[in-house]
Design a protein around this motif. Sequence first.
Motif, PDB file in Angstrom:
ATOM      1  N   HIS A 151       0.839  -1.195   0.000  1.00 50.37           N
ATOM      2  CA  HIS A 151       0.000   0.000   0.000  1.00 50.37           C
ATOM      3  C   HIS A 151       0.879   1.251   0.000  1.00 50.37           C
ATOM      4  O   HIS A 151       1.885   1.330   0.702  1.00 50.37           O
ATOM      5  CB  HIS A 151      -0.898   0.002   1.230  1.00 50.37           C
ATOM      6  CG  HIS A 151      -1.641   1.286   1.436  1.00 50.37           C
ATOM      7  ND1 HIS A 151      -2.502   1.799   0.492  1.00 50.37           N
ATOM      8  CD2 HIS A 151      -1.616   2.185   2.463  1.00 50.37           C
ATOM      9  CE1 HIS A 151      -2.987   2.946   0.930  1.00 50.37           C
ATOM     10  NE2 HIS A 151      -2.472   3.198   2.112  1.00 50.37           N
ATOM     11  N   ALA A 152       0.502   2.234  -0.777  1.00 48.17           N
ATOM     12  CA  ALA A 152       1.226   3.512  -0.883  1.00 48.17           C
ATOM     13  C   ALA A 152       2.654   3.301  -1.380  1.00 48.17           C
ATOM     14  O   ALA A 152       3.573   4.016  -0.995  1.00 48.17           O
ATOM     15  CB  ALA A 152       1.214   4.268   0.444  1.00 48.17           C
ATOM     16  N   GLU A 153       2.826   2.299  -2.249  1.00 52.68           N
ATOM     17  CA  GLU A 153       4.100   2.077  -2.925  1.00 52.68           C
ATOM     18  C   GLU A 153       3.858   2.027  -4.426  1.00 52.68           C
ATOM     19  O   GLU A 153       2.740   1.788  -4.882  1.00 52.68           O
ATOM     20  CB  GLU A 153       4.757   0.777  -2.465  1.00 52.68           C
ATOM     21  CG  GLU A 153       5.277   0.801  -1.050  1.00 52.68           C
ATOM     22  CD  GLU A 153       6.064  -0.450  -0.712  1.00 52.68           C
ATOM     23  OE1 GLU A 153       7.028  -0.356   0.058  1.00 52.68           O
ATOM     24  OE2 GLU A 153       5.683  -1.537  -1.206  1.00 52.68           O
ATOM     25  N   ILE A 154       4.926   2.231  -5.185  1.00 56.12           N
ATOM     26  CA  ILE A 154       4.821   2.207  -6.636  1.00 56.12           C
ATOM     27  C   ILE A 154       6.073   1.572  -7.223  1.00 56.12           C
ATOM     28  O   ILE A 154       7.184   1.814  -6.749  1.00 56.12           O
ATOM     29  CB  ILE A 154       4.620   3.638  -7.195  1.00 56.12           C
ATOM     30  CG1 ILE A 154       4.493   3.633  -8.717  1.00 56.12           C
ATOM     31  CG2 ILE A 154       5.709   4.589  -6.727  1.00 56.12           C
ATOM     32  CD1 ILE A 154       4.093   4.980  -9.301  1.00 56.12           C
ATOM     33  N   LEU A 155       5.885   0.709  -8.202  1.00 55.95           N
ATOM     34  CA  LEU A 155       7.003   0.165  -8.963  1.00 55.95           C
ATOM     35  C   LEU A 155       7.544   1.269  -9.859  1.00 55.95           C
ATOM     36  O   LEU A 155       6.803   1.855 -10.651  1.00 55.95           O
ATOM     37  CB  LEU A 155       6.543  -1.027  -9.800  1.00 55.95           C
ATOM     38  CG  LEU A 155       7.555  -1.617 -10.780  1.00 55.95           C
ATOM     39  CD1 LEU A 155       8.713  -2.268 -10.038  1.00 55.95           C
ATOM     40  CD2 LEU A 155       6.885  -2.631 -11.704  1.00 55.95           C
ATOM     41  N   THR A 156       8.829   1.565  -9.733  1.00 55.98           N
ATOM     42  CA  THR A 156       9.409   2.668 -10.509  1.00 55.98           C
ATOM     43  C   THR A 156      10.364   2.205 -11.596  1.00 55.98           C
ATOM     44  O   THR A 156      10.520   2.897 -12.609  1.00 55.98           O
ATOM     45  CB  THR A 156      10.164   3.639  -9.598  1.00 55.98           C
ATOM     46  OG1 THR A 156      11.210   2.940  -8.891  1.00 55.98           O
ATOM     47  CG2 THR A 156       9.226   4.293  -8.596  1.00 55.98           C
ATOM     48  N   GLU A 157      11.000   1.040 -11.427  1.00 58.70           N
ATOM     49  CA  GLU A 157      12.050   0.653 -12.374  1.00 58.70           C
ATOM     50  C   GLU A 157      12.252  -0.852 -12.354  1.00 58.70           C
ATOM     51  O   GLU A 157      12.021  -1.514 -11.332  1.00 58.70           O
ATOM     52  CB  GLU A 157      13.356   1.372 -11.997  1.00 58.70           C
ATOM     53  CG  GLU A 157      14.506   1.140 -12.937  1.00 58.70           C
ATOM     54  CD  GLU A 157      15.748   1.920 -12.515  1.00 58.70           C
ATOM     55  OE1 GLU A 157      16.008   2.983 -13.118  1.00 58.70           O
ATOM     56  OE2 GLU A 157      16.450   1.479 -11.576  1.00 58.70           O
ATOM     57  N   VAL A 158      12.683  -1.368 -13.492  1.00 59.71           N
ATOM     58  CA  VAL A 158      13.110  -2.762 -13.605  1.00 59.71           C
ATOM     59  C   VAL A 158      14.575  -2.761 -14.017  1.00 59.71           C
ATOM     60  O   VAL A 158      14.964  -2.065 -14.965  1.00 59.71           O
ATOM     61  CB  VAL A 158      12.270  -3.530 -14.635  1.00 59.71           C
ATOM     62  CG1 VAL A 158      12.829  -4.933 -14.865  1.00 59.71           C
ATOM     63  CG2 VAL A 158      10.814  -3.613 -14.180  1.00 59.71           C
ATOM     64  N   ARG A 159      15.395  -3.529 -13.307  1.00 59.37           N
ATOM     65  CA  ARG A 159      16.834  -3.615 -13.580  1.00 59.37           C
ATOM     66  C   ARG A 159      17.187  -5.019 -14.048  1.00 59.37           C
ATOM     67  O   ARG A 159      16.777  -6.002 -13.425  1.00 59.37           O
ATOM     68  CB  ARG A 159      17.639  -3.251 -12.333  1.00 59.37           C
ATOM     69  CG  ARG A 159      17.413  -1.827 -11.848  1.00 59.37           C
ATOM     70  CD  ARG A 159      18.132  -1.559 -10.538  1.00 59.37           C
ATOM     71  NE  ARG A 159      17.877  -0.197 -10.082  1.00 59.37           N
ATOM     72  CZ  ARG A 159      18.266   0.280  -8.890  1.00 59.37           C
ATOM     73  NH1 ARG A 159      18.916  -0.521  -8.035  1.00 59.37           N
ATOM     74  NH2 ARG A 159      17.987   1.532  -8.559  1.00 59.37           N
ATOM     75  N   ILE A 160      17.953  -5.071 -15.117  1.00 56.92           N
ATOM     76  CA  ILE A 160      18.326  -6.350 -15.713  1.00 56.92           C
ATOM     77  C   ILE A 160      19.839  -6.410 -15.839  1.00 56.92           C
ATOM     78  O   ILE A 160      20.447  -5.545 -16.494  1.00 56.92           O
ATOM     79  CB  ILE A 160      17.687  -6.510 -17.104  1.00 56.92           C
ATOM     80  CG1 ILE A 160      16.158  -6.487 -16.993  1.00 56.92           C
ATOM     81  CG2 ILE A 160      18.151  -7.801 -17.771  1.00 56.92           C
ATOM     82  CD1 ILE A 160      15.457  -6.281 -18.310  1.00 56.92           C
ATOM     83  N   PRO A 161      20.482  -7.403 -15.233  1.00 56.73           N
ATOM     84  CA  PRO A 161      21.940  -7.496 -15.370  1.00 56.73           C
ATOM     85  C   PRO A 161      22.338  -7.929 -16.781  1.00 56.73           C
ATOM     86  O   PRO A 161      21.655  -8.734 -17.413  1.00 56.73           O
ATOM     87  CB  PRO A 161      22.323  -8.570 -14.342  1.00 56.73           C
ATOM     88  CG  PRO A 161      21.084  -9.404 -14.187  1.00 56.73           C
ATOM     89  CD  PRO A 161      19.923  -8.472 -14.383  1.00 56.73           C
ATOM     90  N   ILE A 162      23.417  -7.349 -17.270  1.00 57.52           N
ATOM     91  CA  ILE A 162      23.991  -7.756 -18.551  1.00 57.52           C
ATOM     92  C   ILE A 162      25.219  -8.609 -18.249  1.00 57.52           C
ATOM     93  O   ILE A 162      26.183  -8.145 -17.642  1.00 57.52           O
ATOM     94  CB  ILE A 162      24.388  -6.548 -19.415  1.00 57.52           C
ATOM     95  CG1 ILE A 162      23.160  -5.712 -19.758  1.00 57.52           C
ATOM     96  CG2 ILE A 162      25.070  -7.017 -20.698  1.00 57.52           C
ATOM     97  CD1 ILE A 162      23.487  -4.460 -20.555  1.00 57.52           C
TER      98      ILE A 162
END
Length: 297
Positions: A165-176
């Motif tokens: 609650h009261a959180e938001i997904l902001t980014e997805v990180r993918i290792p290279i």
Amino acid sequence: MQVPAPVEYARAISVEHAIGLLGRLGEEARLIAGGHSLLPMMKLRLANPEYLVDINDLHAELGYIEVGPTEVRLGAMTRHRELLESDPLAAVCPIFRDAERVIADPPVRNRGTLGGALCQADPSEDLSSVCTALDASCVIQGADGVRVVPMDDFHRGPYETAVGHAEILTEVRIPIRPGGSSAYAKVDRRAGDWAVVAAGAALWLDEHATIADARVGLAAVGPHTTHLPEVSRALRGREPSEAAWELAGGIAASACRPVTDSRGSADYKRHLAGELTRRTLRTAWERARERGGASWR
């Protein structure tokens, strides 16, 4: 005609503003971006939020694709069309272009977002299996700060994620990682439909062209996206070969837990899980071999 229940509406202008609105409006508030999953559920009264917080204005802040030497960073508001058309992303993660080509139709791809797809947590959703195969991590921001959750822990069950609650997904990180490539394949009943079964695979080769690691993510064969660590363990240290792909396919077919429904029988879905696992691992290997040059041929 099906119509949603009455709902209050607010429009966020920044991530902090969106988090503040969610905190003030309470647990019956929902974020909306593309809306292609949430609005149909509201029309069917399967979802009945009291408040909608529109985050489309956050595209300027969260709509980005950054490809670095060791990591890809994708903003949660990045549109499907942007993922499809990004040549730098396709160069390091071709699985995204594979998947985006078979997701819905142009109107959906023009509005739908990466974050919306992942947070819907539909067991048949495409980009969840893509991110699972790539060993991605999800950045979640709330009033108390930022936390990073591995994709394997992001989905808690059908339509349930680690975003509180009261959180938001902001980014997805993918290792290279060096020596790797990826692929995606899907069987659906008609173009752009939800998957009957889908598979994403990523594979990495060492300097001797031996499999250093491999990951497979399946969609539509369980309560949420299915990661198969058994496949990873079975393939590490093996030579790439049809025997290896057959072994992985057999593991996938045995490990998944599909159910019989209008899209097909459980046995048919297990067959598809095995076949698509073999197909995507083979394609990922072929792509990795092409990138590796003559020494791997």
